[in-house]
Design an enzyme around this catalytic site. Structure first.
Site, PDB file in Angstrom:
ATOM      1  N   GLU A   1       6.458   0.493  -4.121  1.00 18.13           N
ATOM      2  CA  GLU A   1       7.188  -0.910  -4.095  1.00 18.13           C
ATOM      3  C   GLU A   1       8.032  -0.826  -4.284  1.00 18.13           C
ATOM      4  OE1 GLU A   1       6.089   0.608  -9.095  1.00 18.13           O
ATOM      5  OE2 GLU A   1       4.144  -1.033  -9.171  1.00 18.13           O
TER       6      GLU A   1
ATOM      7  N   LYS B   1      12.440   2.176  -2.239  1.00 17.98           N
ATOM      8  CA  LYS B   1      10.823   1.896  -2.312  1.00 17.98           C
ATOM      9  C   LYS B   1      10.752   3.152  -2.688  1.00 17.98           C
ATOM     10  CE  LYS B   1       7.807   1.077   1.353  1.00 17.98           C
ATOM     11  NZ  LYS B   1       7.356   0.828   3.464  1.00 17.98           N
TER      12      LYS B   1
ATOM     13  N   GLU C   1      19.230   0.000   3.589  1.00 14.58           N
ATOM     14  CA  GLU C   1      20.010  -1.700   3.226  1.00 14.58           C
ATOM     15  C   GLU C   1      19.001  -2.335   2.979  1.00 14.58           C
ATOM     16  OE1 GLU C   1      21.089  -2.980   6.990  1.00 14.58           O
ATOM     17  OE2 GLU C   1      19.547  -1.918   8.001  1.00 14.58           O
TER      18      GLU C   1
ATOM     19  N   ASP D   1       2.117   1.099  13.579  1.00 14.82           N
ATOM     20  CA  ASP D   1       1.743  -0.198  12.073  1.00 14.82           C
ATOM     21  C   ASP D   1       2.493  -1.270  13.238  1.00 14.82           C
ATOM     22  OD1 ASP D   1      -0.006  -1.515  11.330  1.00 14.82           O
ATOM     23  OD2 ASP D   1       0.870  -1.017   9.670  1.00 14.82           O
TER      24      ASP D   1
ATOM     25  N   ASN E   1       6.250  -6.696   9.365  1.00 17.15           N
ATOM     26  CA  ASN E   1       6.946  -4.909   9.154  1.00 17.15           C
ATOM     27  C   ASN E   1       8.506  -5.458  10.386  1.00 17.15           C
ATOM     28  OD1 ASN E   1       5.460  -3.074   8.091  1.00 17.15           O
ATOM     29  ND2 ASN E   1       4.531  -2.657   9.839  1.00 17.15           N
TER      30      ASN E   1
ATOM     31  N   ASP F   1       9.587  -0.357   8.403  1.00 15.79           N
ATOM     32  CA  ASP F   1       8.519   0.218   7.804  1.00 15.79           C
ATOM     33  C   ASP F   1       7.764   2.000   8.684  1.00 15.79           C
ATOM     34  OD1 ASP F   1       6.484   1.498   6.589  1.00 15.79           O
ATOM     35  OD2 ASP F   1       5.217  -0.309   5.637  1.00 15.79           O
TER      36      ASP F   1
ATOM     37  N   GLY G   1       0.784  -1.202   0.054  1.00 17.90           N
ATOM     38  CA  GLY G   1       0.423   0.244  -0.309  1.00 17.90           C
ATOM     39  C   GLY G   1       1.140   1.290   0.103  1.00 17.90           C
TER      40      GLY G   1
ATOM     41  N   LYS H   1       3.508  -5.237  13.339  1.00 13.63           N
ATOM     42  CA  LYS H   1       3.235  -6.343  13.399  1.00 13.63           C
ATOM     43  C   LYS H   1       4.614  -7.621  12.954  1.00 13.63           C
ATOM     44  CE  LYS H   1       1.047  -4.580   8.819  1.00 13.63           C
ATOM     45  NZ  LYS H   1       0.351  -4.217   8.050  1.00 13.63           N
ATOM     46  N   PRO H   2       4.120  -8.169  12.535  1.00  7.02           N
ATOM     47  CA  PRO H   2       5.258  -9.181  11.875  1.00  7.02           C
ATOM     48  C   PRO H   2       5.382  -9.035  10.815  1.00  7.02           C
ATOM     49  CG  PRO H   2       3.093 -10.609  13.311  1.00  7.02           C
ATOM     50  CD  PRO H   2       2.803  -9.071  13.341  1.00  7.02           C
TER      51      PRO H   2
END
Length: 328
Positions: A25, A41, A90, A134, A139, A152, A22, A136-137
């Site tokens: 890329e 990114k 990196e 945010d 990230n 992220d 989201g 979470k697994p």
């Protein structure tokens, strides 16, 4: 912005597409100046016209670049190409924690290792006034050498520490990061995040607790048929006892998980540094127990070992085991 191999972004040459989400890329690229591979990114040009998405993308770059820690993804550069902004970081090799969890629960000793690294990374971010928002697994990335990296910060909430306000954290961001707007991933949001309230580092601590629970049990702490059901579970329900899903979890470790998952922020750990300290203490006791057990095994095999010394070694091992599995 569809980048093909060989496309140039300043000094960077695109090698291949690594993934898309989201927030943009991600490509593998070659830095011609430093002769190293990097990750880039890129926010697609069509989406860069969205002011909110642009602000969040720039916020990710700013937040991550402000951090220098082995457990946080390192940002090297930012730029813009044909109207599309990009961040250079990196290049990591390994798998996300989500990918690792697809094979089930993680061994307790390895979970402690991962959890300590995540806690240290969060502590570094929080000390800089940065909340992830945010966690979470997806990230969390585990490199091939076992290093955990927090990824992220696209939803990160930048705050500024005001020395004159008893180290309280004052919000300096606006729009989608303000109270009243829900951002995050259902299943890992804190109760105050679900309610759209203003957040502080203890929100990340709740998310950390949900991840720690999942690593130990192989199951999500909060889950429902819909996002709304999941968020309702976060607000009103308690996860199943870890002892019901993993008999190897000590009471002391289970208490750490529950302490992170308190509904009231005031009842949680007040800092990620405190979590890291408790985990390190628990890990040290576990290691001591293993060492004593190994020593006792070797002693029993030795010819001529005095019986009194052998019994003393066994007693010491049992005493340490009692500390690990009944701590607190």
């Amino acid at each position: 912005m569809n980048l093909t191999p060989g496309t140039k972004l300043g000094p960077y040459e695109i090698v291949s597409l690594l993934g898309a989400g989201g927030m943009g890329e991600v490509y593998r690229a070659r830095d011609s100046r430093l002769r190293r591979d990097v990750a880039i990114k890129v926010l697609p040009q069509a989406l860069s016209l969205d002011a909110d998405r642009m602000r969040r993308f720039e916020q990710e770059a700013l937040a991550t670049a402000a951090l220098n820690h082995p457990n946080i993804l390192a940002v090297f550069d930012i730029g813009t190409s044909e109207g599309s902004p990009y961040v250079v970081s990196e290049l990591l090799e390994g798998e996300t924690l989500r990918e690792r969890l697809r094979s089930g629960a993680i061994a307790t000793r390895k979970t402690l290792d991962y959890a300590m690294q995540i806690a240290h990374g969060l502590a570094a971010a929080h000390e800089k006034g940065i909340i992830h928002r945010d966690l979470k697994p997806e990230n969390l990335f585990i490199t091939k050498d076992g290093r955990v990296k927090i990824l992220d910060f696209g939803l990160a909430k930048l705050t500024q520490v005001d020395p004159s306000a008893n180290n309280s954290m004052a919000t300096v961001t606006h729009g989608a990061t303000e109270a009243g707007v829900v951002l995050g991933t259902a299943g890992y949001m804190s109760p105050e995040q679900v309610r759209g309230m203003a957040l502080d580092p203890r929100s990340d601590i709740f998310s950390f607790g949900a991840i720690l629970y999942e690593m130990l049990s192989g199951k999500r702490a909060f889950h429902g048929d819909t996002a709304a059901d999941t968020m309702s579970s976060i607000l009103k329900e308690e996860p199943a006892e870890l002892s019901e899903t993993n008999r190897n979890v000590s009471p002391a470790l289970e208490r750490i998980v529950h302490h992170c998952l308190e509904k009231n922020p005031e009842s949680r750990f007040h800092s990620a540094s405190d979590i890291a300290f408790d985990l390190e203490h628990l890990s040290g006791l576990s290691g001591a127990t293993a060492r004593v057990a190994t020593a006792g095994s070797g002693a029993s095999a030795a010819l001529g070992q005095p019986r009194g010394r052998l019994l003393a070694g066994i007693a010491a091992g049992l005493a340490l085991a009692g500390l690990v599995y009944g701590l607190g």
